[in-house]
Write an enzyme that holds these catalytic residues in place. Structure first.
Site, PDB file in Angstrom:
ATOM      1  N   CYS A   2       0.869  -1.175   0.000  1.00 42.46           N
ATOM      2  CA  CYS A   2       0.000   0.000   0.000  1.00 42.46           C
ATOM      3  C   CYS A   2       0.901   1.218   0.000  1.00 42.46           C
ATOM      4  CB  CYS A   2      -0.911   0.008   1.222  1.00 42.46           C
ATOM      5  SG  CYS A   2      -2.000   1.461   1.295  1.00 42.46           S
ATOM      6  N   GLU A 106      -4.645   1.406  -5.231  1.00 45.79           N
ATOM      7  CA  GLU A 106      -3.808   0.330  -5.755  1.00 45.79           C
ATOM      8  C   GLU A 106      -3.859   0.400  -7.277  1.00 45.79           C
ATOM      9  OE1 GLU A 106      -1.014  -1.438  -5.574  1.00 45.79           O
ATOM     10  OE2 GLU A 106      -1.798  -1.855  -3.563  1.00 45.79           O
TER      11      GLU A 106
END
Length: 224
Positions: A2, A106
């Protein structure tokens, strides 16, 4: 992994959601749509009595590090080996934190381009990502408090986007995760599991999020 997220909920919502009793001044909080590694980010810790809101640099600098630039490489920590790695073990046992988010981003490889996706809760509410923190001192006495966020294997939603996802804690586990007196690694590791797909949502957003210079509400808008 992340590497970007957003936090734009109101200051009061953060305080109420995470039962904060001591916090930074409200004017120190800025709604942000594109938070990147090495930024100072809002975090929640427990000092043994109360939950406290403060800021930590995103990217852990272990106590033994000779150069704080290592921070940029330490933005995530694998939950499967968190109690084995020298960089993370002590913090996992003694110094845990919550990283509040409204969403994270993402990138999915789609032929020649990487398409960014925004991932959030279906109910649009704030959520908590598990983190650990540490304090680093330079030879001249400079002090930096920093953190990293934990990752785990992906749930069904995330598996189509990436092979990892942040450890999102259910609300009932906030207290256990933050409690510095809880040092049983088996108990703590039991919390580090993929969040249920049924509670999450994802959609494509503009590639403008690719640049940290862009930081406005348009970054979280769905594109067709």
């Amino acid at each position: 992994m992340c590497g970007r997220f957003s936090l734009f909920s109101s200051f009061e919502d953060i305080i109420q959601t995470f039962d904060v009793e001591k916090m930074i001044n409200e004017d120190e909080y800025t709604k942000t749509y594109n938070i990147a590694p090495t930024h100072d980010i809002i975090t929640i810790i427990n000092d043994g009595r109360i939950n406290r809101m403060g800021k930590l640099r995103w990217g852990l600098i272990p106590k033994w590090a000779s150069d704080p630039k290592i921070s940029a490489k330490m933005i995530n920590a694998r939950s499967e080996t968190i109690d084995e790695k020298p960089s993370f073990r002590e913090s996992f046992i003694r110094r845990r934190c919550i990283i509040p988010m409204d969403s994270f981003f993402e990138w999915k490889q789609d032929n020649a381009i990487k398409q960014p996706f925004r991932i959030k809760m279906k109910n649009e509410q704030l959520f908590a990502v598990a983190g650990i923190w540490d304090t680093w001192y330079s030879s001249t006495g400079e002090r930096i408090n920093s953190c990293t966020m934990l990752t785990t294997s992906p749930n069904e939603l995330m598996s189509s986007l990436h092979h990892r996802m942040p450890v999102i804690l259910p609300k009932k586990e906030y207290e256990n995760w933050l409690n510095p007196l809880e040092q049983d690694t088996q108990v703590l590791r039991s919390l580090l599991v993929p969040y249920p797909t049924s509670g999450m949502d994802a959609y494509p957003v503009s590639t403008a999020v690719n640049s940290v210079r862009n930081n406005d509400q348009s970054l979280i808008q769905q594109i067709s």
